[in-house]
Design a protein around this motif. Structure first.
Motif, PDB file in Angstrom:
ATOM      1  N   LEU A  10       0.838  -1.216   0.000  1.00  0.00           N
ATOM      2  CA  LEU A  10       0.000   0.000   0.000  1.00  0.00           C
ATOM      3  C   LEU A  10       0.869   1.262   0.000  1.00  0.00           C
ATOM      4  O   LEU A  10       0.554   2.248  -0.656  1.00  0.00           O
ATOM      5  N   LYS A  11       1.956   1.188   0.763  1.00  0.00           N
ATOM      6  CA  LYS A  11       2.852   2.336   0.856  1.00  0.00           C
ATOM      7  C   LYS A  11       3.455   2.663  -0.510  1.00  0.00           C
ATOM      8  O   LYS A  11       3.777   3.815  -0.808  1.00  0.00           O
ATOM      9  N   GLN A  16       4.429   6.092  -5.256  1.00  0.00           N
ATOM     10  CA  GLN A  16       4.073   6.359  -6.651  1.00  0.00           C
ATOM     11  C   GLN A  16       3.461   7.758  -6.817  1.00  0.00           C
ATOM     12  O   GLN A  16       3.775   8.469  -7.778  1.00  0.00           O
ATOM     13  N   ALA A  17       2.638   8.151  -5.858  1.00  0.00           N
ATOM     14  CA  ALA A  17       2.013   9.483  -5.936  1.00  0.00           C
ATOM     15  C   ALA A  17       3.084  10.579  -5.912  1.00  0.00           C
ATOM     16  O   ALA A  17       3.043  11.529  -6.694  1.00  0.00           O
ATOM     17  N   VAL A  18       4.069  10.392  -5.005  1.00  0.00           N
ATOM     18  CA  VAL A  18       5.162  11.383  -4.924  1.00  0.00           C
ATOM     19  C   VAL A  18       5.973  11.358  -6.223  1.00  0.00           C
ATOM     20  O   VAL A  18       6.302  12.405  -6.790  1.00  0.00           O
ATOM     21  N   GLU A 169      11.285  15.229  -2.821  1.00  0.00           N
ATOM     22  CA  GLU A 169      12.356  14.274  -2.489  1.00  0.00           C
ATOM     23  C   GLU A 169      12.391  14.026  -0.977  1.00  0.00           C
ATOM     24  O   GLU A 169      12.582  12.890  -0.525  1.00  0.00           O
ATOM     25  N   ALA A 170      12.185  15.112  -0.229  1.00  0.00           N
ATOM     26  CA  ALA A 170      12.203  14.996   1.234  1.00  0.00           C
ATOM     27  C   ALA A 170      11.025  14.154   1.718  1.00  0.00           C
ATOM     28  O   ALA A 170      11.110  13.450   2.714  1.00  0.00           O
ATOM     29  N   GLU A 171       9.931  14.236   0.985  1.00  0.00           N
ATOM     30  CA  GLU A 171       8.729  13.475   1.335  1.00  0.00           C
ATOM     31  C   GLU A 171       8.931  11.997   0.986  1.00  0.00           C
ATOM     32  O   GLU A 171       8.435  11.106   1.675  1.00  0.00           O
ATOM     33  N   ALA A 199       3.742   1.213  -9.981  1.00  0.00           N
ATOM     34  CA  ALA A 199       2.736   0.533  -9.161  1.00  0.00           C
ATOM     35  C   ALA A 199       1.384   1.211  -9.344  1.00  0.00           C
ATOM     36  O   ALA A 199       1.309   2.426  -9.455  1.00  0.00           O
ATOM     37  N   ALA A 200       0.346   0.407  -9.400  1.00  0.00           N
ATOM     38  CA  ALA A 200      -0.993   0.964  -9.600  1.00  0.00           C
ATOM     39  C   ALA A 200      -1.993   0.210  -8.739  1.00  0.00           C
ATOM     40  O   ALA A 200      -1.853  -0.996  -8.511  1.00  0.00           O
TER      41      ALA A 200
END
Ligand SMILES: [Zn+2]
Length: 248
Positions: A10-11, A16-18, A169-171, A199-200
């Motif tokens: 899940l993580k 992927q969002a970032v 990047e920090a996130e 990943a989707a």
């Protein structure tokens, strides 16, 4: 097939969002409208600069020509003045000599008129070339000012984007820190090959990577798979992540 804790899977969607946001920022950074405009202006500047250089050479050549024409006229004028002084001084008493000198003065007068004509012609050409040079020089100054403005705009946008990239990047760092190395490596490899998406989620029986529905046979396999099995889309081979909205 690798296995991974379902929470780690899940993580991966957060990572992927970032990553998608970072990719978008990189794209934005490389495709700012100012970049294309600056490239176009650089080309235009080269063209104008070449024209200005041609005009400058023309002005220099015509100036040399003008100086030469001035000197030519001056030389003939001096000679005519000398003749005139000789006649007026009364030194020339021989009528034949006098006639010869007067004859020469007439021909010198004609020569002066003709030289003055070509002098005028050169001056007109010079004025025209100087006008072109001035126009090109003004055009270059205007282009340089526009380039300076656009460069400042581009740099300001880059600074903003770079700050967002640094934040992204920090996130990302703490998110990937806890992920199993083999899962992250697989994700990075697919992301690299599949246009930035590794990943989707499965959402309502659809892969969010390629937006294709998962067929019944595949659904049966997915339903039977253990929660720690890392699934892959049959169509796009991306890592499929099961969520509460997968509709399984
Ligand atoms: Zn897919």
């Amino acid at each position: 097939m690798i296995k991974a804790d379902p929470f780690a899977q899940l993580k991966l969607l957060d990572v992927q969002a970032v990553d998608s946001r970072l990719a978008q920022l990189h794209h934005q950074r490389a495709s700012l409208p100012q970049i294309a405009e600056l490239a176009r202006l650089a080309e235009e500047r080269t063209t104008v600069d070449n024209r200005a250089r041609d005009a400058r050479i023309e002005v220099e050549d015509l100036s040399t020509e003008q100086r030469k024409a001035d000197a030519d006229v001056e030389q003939v004028r001096t000679r005519r003045t000398r003749d005139q002084q000789r006649v007026e001084s009364g030194q020339v008493t021989n009528p034949k000599d006098l006639e010869r000198i007067q004859h020469e003065m007439v021909s010198l007068e004609r020569r002066i008129a003709s030289l003055e004509d070509s002098e005028l012609e050169i001056m007109e050409k010079l004025e025209e070339a100087q006008g072109r040079l001035d126009a090109h020089t003004a055009e270059l100054a205007e282009l340089d000012a526009t380039v300076a403005t656009l460069t400042a705009e581009r740099d300001a946008r880059w600074a903003e984007i770079d700050a967002e990239l640094a934040a992204g990047e920090a996130e990302r760092a703490p998110l990937t820190d806890d992920l199993p190395a083999d899962l992250l490596a697989l994700y990075d490899k697919i992301r690299d090959q599949r246009g930035g998406v590794g990943a989707a989620a499965i959402h309502r029986r659809e892969c969010q990577g390629c937006r294709l529905s998962i067929d019944n046979a595949e659904l049966a396999v997915i339903r039977k798979a253990g929660v720690d099995t890392v699934l892959r889309c049959e169509e796009c081979s991306r890592i499929l992540v099961r969520t509460g909205e997968s509709g399984l």
